[in-house]
Motif scaffolding. Structure first.
Motif, PDB file in Angstrom:
ATOM      1  N   THR A  80       0.831  -1.209   0.000  1.00 36.53           N
ATOM      2  CA  THR A  80       0.000   0.000   0.000  1.00 36.53           C
ATOM      3  C   THR A  80       0.865   1.258   0.000  1.00 36.53           C
ATOM      4  N   ARG A  81       1.954   1.255   0.753  1.00 37.28           N
ATOM      5  CA  ARG A  81       2.821   2.445   0.785  1.00 37.28           C
ATOM      6  C   ARG A  81       3.460   2.689  -0.573  1.00 37.28           C
ATOM      7  N   ALA A  82       3.792   1.625  -1.289  1.00 34.13           N
ATOM      8  CA  ALA A  82       4.346   1.780  -2.633  1.00 34.13           C
ATOM      9  C   ALA A  82       3.316   2.425  -3.557  1.00 34.13           C
ATOM     10  N   ASN A  83       2.064   2.008  -3.428  1.00 42.55           N
ATOM     11  CA  ASN A  83       1.015   2.609  -4.247  1.00 42.55           C
ATOM     12  C   ASN A  83       0.760   4.061  -3.859  1.00 42.55           C
ATOM     13  N   TYR A  84       0.746   4.345  -2.551  1.00 40.11           N
ATOM     14  CA  TYR A  84       0.539   5.718  -2.108  1.00 40.11           C
ATOM     15  C   TYR A  84       1.615   6.636  -2.683  1.00 40.11           C
ATOM     16  N   ALA A  85       2.862   6.159  -2.669  1.00 34.24           N
ATOM     17  CA  ALA A  85       3.977   6.973  -3.150  1.00 34.24           C
ATOM     18  C   ALA A  85       3.826   7.317  -4.630  1.00 34.24           C
ATOM     19  N   LYS A  86       3.238   6.399  -5.382  1.00 30.52           N
ATOM     20  CA  LYS A  86       3.046   6.639  -6.808  1.00 30.52           C
ATOM     21  C   LYS A  86       1.809   7.480  -7.101  1.00 30.52           C
ATOM     22  N   SER A  87       0.913   7.614  -6.119  1.00 29.34           N
ATOM     23  CA  SER A  87      -0.386   8.236  -6.369  1.00 29.34           C
ATOM     24  C   SER A  87      -0.448   9.724  -6.034  1.00 29.34           C
ATOM     25  N   ASP A  88       0.513  10.256  -5.275  1.00 30.22           N
ATOM     26  CA  ASP A  88       0.585  11.673  -4.933  1.00 30.22           C
ATOM     27  C   ASP A  88      -0.560  12.096  -4.012  1.00 30.22           C
ATOM     28  N   MET A  89      -0.316  12.032  -2.727  1.00 29.10           N
ATOM     29  CA  MET A  89      -1.330  12.375  -1.733  1.00 29.10           C
ATOM     30  C   MET A  89      -1.692  13.853  -1.731  1.00 29.10           C
ATOM     31  N   THR A  90      -0.880  14.678  -2.375  1.00 25.38           N
ATOM     32  CA  THR A  90      -1.204  16.114  -2.409  1.00 25.38           C
ATOM     33  C   THR A  90      -2.445  16.388  -3.242  1.00 25.38           C
ATOM     34  N   THR A  91      -2.898  15.384  -4.001  1.00 25.91           N
ATOM     35  CA  THR A  91      -4.105  15.575  -4.815  1.00 25.91           C
ATOM     36  C   THR A  91      -5.383  15.335  -4.015  1.00 25.91           C
ATOM     37  N   ILE A  92      -5.265  14.850  -2.777  1.00 25.00           N
ATOM     38  CA  ILE A  92      -6.466  14.593  -1.965  1.00 25.00           C
ATOM     39  C   ILE A  92      -7.145  15.914  -1.628  1.00 25.00           C
ATOM     40  N   ARG A  93      -8.421  15.975  -1.876  1.00 23.50           N
ATOM     41  CA  ARG A  93      -9.182  17.199  -1.653  1.00 23.50           C
ATOM     42  C   ARG A  93      -9.676  17.310  -0.210  1.00 23.50           C
ATOM     43  N   THR A 122       1.458  11.688   6.621  1.00 21.85           N
ATOM     44  CA  THR A 122       0.222  11.921   5.859  1.00 21.85           C
ATOM     45  C   THR A 122      -0.394  13.261   6.232  1.00 21.85           C
ATOM     46  N   VAL A 123      -0.441  13.539   7.524  1.00 20.92           N
ATOM     47  CA  VAL A 123      -0.981  14.813   8.002  1.00 20.92           C
ATOM     48  C   VAL A 123      -0.203  15.979   7.401  1.00 20.92           C
ATOM     49  N   ASP A 124       1.119  15.904   7.477  1.00 23.77           N
ATOM     50  CA  ASP A 124       1.956  16.990   6.973  1.00 23.77           C
ATOM     51  C   ASP A 124       1.768  17.185   5.468  1.00 23.77           C
ATOM     52  N   THR A 125       1.683  16.079   4.737  1.00 27.39           N
ATOM     53  CA  THR A 125       1.552  16.161   3.282  1.00 27.39           C
ATOM     54  C   THR A 125       0.224  16.770   2.862  1.00 27.39           C
ATOM     55  N   VAL A 126      -0.866  16.221   3.400  1.00 29.46           N
ATOM     56  CA  VAL A 126      -2.187  16.637   2.915  1.00 29.46           C
ATOM     57  C   VAL A 126      -2.621  17.981   3.499  1.00 29.46           C
ATOM     58  N   LEU A 127      -2.575  18.120   4.814  1.00 32.05           N
ATOM     59  CA  LEU A 127      -2.993  19.398   5.400  1.00 32.05           C
ATOM     60  C   LEU A 127      -1.984  20.497   5.083  1.00 32.05           C
ATOM     61  N   GLY A 128      -0.717  20.119   4.928  1.00 31.57           N
ATOM     62  CA  GLY A 128       0.272  21.104   4.516  1.00 31.57           C
ATOM     63  C   GLY A 128      -0.012  21.646   3.126  1.00 31.57           C
ATOM     64  N   GLN A 129      -0.419  20.755   2.234  1.00 34.30           N
ATOM     65  CA  GLN A 129      -0.763  21.167   0.873  1.00 34.30           C
ATOM     66  C   GLN A 129      -1.888  22.190   0.866  1.00 34.30           C
ATOM     67  N   HIS A 130      -2.807  22.055   1.811  1.00 36.67           N
ATOM     68  CA  HIS A 130      -3.958  22.956   1.873  1.00 36.67           C
ATOM     69  C   HIS A 130      -3.747  24.119   2.844  1.00 36.67           C
ATOM     70  N   GLY A 131      -2.576  24.201   3.438  1.00 34.60           N
ATOM     71  CA  GLY A 131      -2.264  25.321   4.326  1.00 34.60           C
ATOM     72  C   GLY A 131      -3.069  25.343   5.615  1.00 34.60           C
ATOM     73  N   LEU A 132      -3.370  24.168   6.170  1.00 33.63           N
ATOM     74  CA  LEU A 132      -4.232  24.090   7.348  1.00 33.63           C
ATOM     75  C   LEU A 132      -3.512  23.655   8.614  1.00 33.63           C
ATOM     76  N   LEU A 133      -2.234  23.317   8.529  1.00 34.00           N
ATOM     77  CA  LEU A 133      -1.510  22.832   9.704  1.00 34.00           C
ATOM     78  C   LEU A 133      -1.511  23.838  10.845  1.00 34.00           C
ATOM     79  N   GLU A 134      -1.462  25.105  10.516  1.00 32.82           N
ATOM     80  CA  GLU A 134      -1.336  26.149  11.545  1.00 32.82           C
ATOM     81  C   GLU A 134      -2.562  26.271  12.439  1.00 32.82           C
TER      82      GLU A 134
END
Length: 234
Positions: A80-93, A122-134
């Motif tokens: 699953t991690r190999a697939n996640y790496a190829k799928s780009d989690m930054t695209t999650i809405r 995962t948190v850093d990647t996705v919420l970071g992409q949307h600028g919500l970590l703060e």
């Protein structure tokens, strides 16, 4: 139980399916593995009903117990991690209204934290992409606890970290496992789901709504008069 928002000091948010629309991402990465390696074909509805909101450990156990599939946590983790790496989690809405409710609660000086079975990366990647970590004071992620949801440990740790009375804290969840964890920790829990098949499984929640916008309406019924009274169904 009737509580006023003025008495609400902190809100604890789940991540997957609550703040981010990630379940189809996970399904699209798990289902090819299940089909290729084990000949098991599942639909997205199957994913929501049987897999969503659960840990890798539990899903591997369920595959073995319910489907007779012989596999290991190590194998499924690697695949699953190999697939996640190829799928780009930054695209999650984001889920609809996720940004707005976080901004509004921040404006009202409510303390916010994230309680998730996902890992910090995962948190850093996705919420970071949307600028919500703060918006979040801290993050309770999978690597910070021994037992994940539905065990109450993640929420007990969050409550201890906040140092607030439990009656002043609300949890926002979307799955039965998350609700069980929040209620097991003695917290009020509002469940958010757009799937009719999930409503019966969310019976532990104090309130069930269809979207984060409805959560916002519960909390901020009076935009001009300030903070409203929020009634919870027991």
């Amino acid at each position: 139980m009737i509580a006023q928002l003025e008495q609400l000091d902190a809100v604890l948010f789940d991540l997957d399916g609550t703040l981010i629309d990630s379940e189809y991402f996970y399904y699209s990465n798990w289902s090819p593995i299940l089909a290729k390696e084990f000949g098991l074909r599942i639909t997205f509805e199957d994913w929501i009903q049987y897999f969503a909101g659960h840990t890798l450990v539990r899903n591997v156990s369920m595959l073995m117990d319910s489907y007779g599939i012989e596999t290991t946590e190590e194998f499924m983790w690697k695949e699953t991690r190999a697939n996640y790496a190829k799928s780009d989690m930054t695209t999650i809405r984001l889920m609809p209204y996720a940004k707005e409710i976080l901004e509004k609660l921040t404006t009202e000086n409510k303390r916010l934290a994230l309680v998730t079975s996902s890992y910090q990366t995962t948190v850093d990647t996705v919420l970071g992409q949307h600028g919500l970590l703060e918006h979040f004071e801290f993050f309770i992620t999978r690597e910070k606890v021994v037992y994940a949801k539905p065990n109450p440990e993640p929420y007990l740790l969050a409550t201890e970290t906040l140092g607030l009375p439990k009656e002043n804290i609300m949890a926002i969840e979307d799955t039965s496992t998350g609700c069980a964890a929040a209620k097991g920790a003695g917290l009020t829990c509002v469940a958010v789901t757009k799937y009719g098949s999930e409503i019966e499984k969310l019976s532990k929640a104090d309130r069930i709504v269809g979207s984060l916008q409805e959560v916002n309406e519960l909390l901020f019924a009076n935009d001009e008069g300030g903070l409203s009274v929020l009634g919870y169904k027991k």
